[in-house]
Design a protein around this motif. Structure first.
Motif, mmCIF file in Angstrom:
data_model
loop_
_atom_site.group_PDB
_atom_site.id
_atom_site.type_symbol
_atom_site.label_atom_id
_atom_site.label_comp_id
_atom_site.label_asym_id
_atom_site.label_seq_id
_atom_site.Cartn_x
_atom_site.Cartn_y
_atom_site.Cartn_z
ATOM 1 N N MET A 137 0.827 -1.208 0.000
ATOM 2 C CA MET A 137 0.000 0.000 0.000
ATOM 3 C C MET A 137 0.863 1.260 0.000
ATOM 4 O O MET A 137 0.467 2.285 -0.554
ATOM 5 C CB MET A 137 -0.926 -0.002 1.225
ATOM 6 C CG MET A 137 -1.812 1.201 1.312
ATOM 7 S SD MET A 137 -2.957 1.349 -0.036
ATOM 8 C CE MET A 137 -4.223 0.253 0.483
ATOM 9 N N VAL A 169 -4.297 2.155 -5.338
ATOM 10 C CA VAL A 169 -4.763 1.988 -3.958
ATOM 11 C C VAL A 169 -5.989 1.080 -3.916
ATOM 12 O O VAL A 169 -6.085 0.184 -3.076
ATOM 13 C CB VAL A 169 -5.077 3.363 -3.316
ATOM 14 C CG1 VAL A 169 -5.855 3.199 -2.022
ATOM 15 C CG2 VAL A 169 -3.809 4.138 -3.069
ATOM 16 N N PRO A 227 1.341 2.654 -4.937
ATOM 17 C CA PRO A 227 0.785 3.909 -5.461
ATOM 18 C C PRO A 227 1.839 4.993 -5.693
ATOM 19 O O PRO A 227 1.801 5.692 -6.702
ATOM 20 C CB PRO A 227 -0.210 4.351 -4.394
ATOM 21 C CG PRO A 227 -0.529 3.128 -3.631
ATOM 22 C CD PRO A 227 0.693 2.281 -3.670
#
Length: 103
Positions: free
Chosen positions: A40, A79, A44
């Motif tokens: 995570m 995400v 991104p």
């Protein structure tokens, strides 16, 4: 009195039965959480800068302000993909391996 001391020392050596069965699943859950936490953070941000530099400004020759906008969209989509993957893995983590098979 000697029997009560012995019983308490035996209980401290071995974890309770309900805990022994869950120890492996707890470690597995923590590994899954750590994996998706790292994903995570890195995915991104990495996709934002890579798509901005190489795709939108490099290949498509967009202006800097346009490439910021489209790279942010790519990061937001990343995400959502990571979150969907985490939900899928967490949902299926407790199910038995041969759930659909009958022996």
């Amino acid at each position: 009195m000697d029997g009560s001391v012995r019983a308490s020392s035996d209980a401290s050596v071995e974890p309770p039965a309900y805990f022994r069965g869950n120890e492996g699943s707890l470690v597995s859950a923590l590994k899954t959480l750590l994996f998706f936490t790292i994903l995570m953070v890195t995915m991104p941000i990495g996709l934002y800068f890579a798509s901005k530099a190489y795709i939108f400004e490099g290949s498509m020759k967009m202006s800097s302000s346009d490439s910021y906008f489209y790279a942010a969209i790519v990061a937001v989509l990343a995400v959502h993909v990571v979150l969907a993957g985490f939900v899928y893995v967490a949902w299926n983590e407790g199910t038995p391996k041969g759930k659909g098979k009958h022996d």
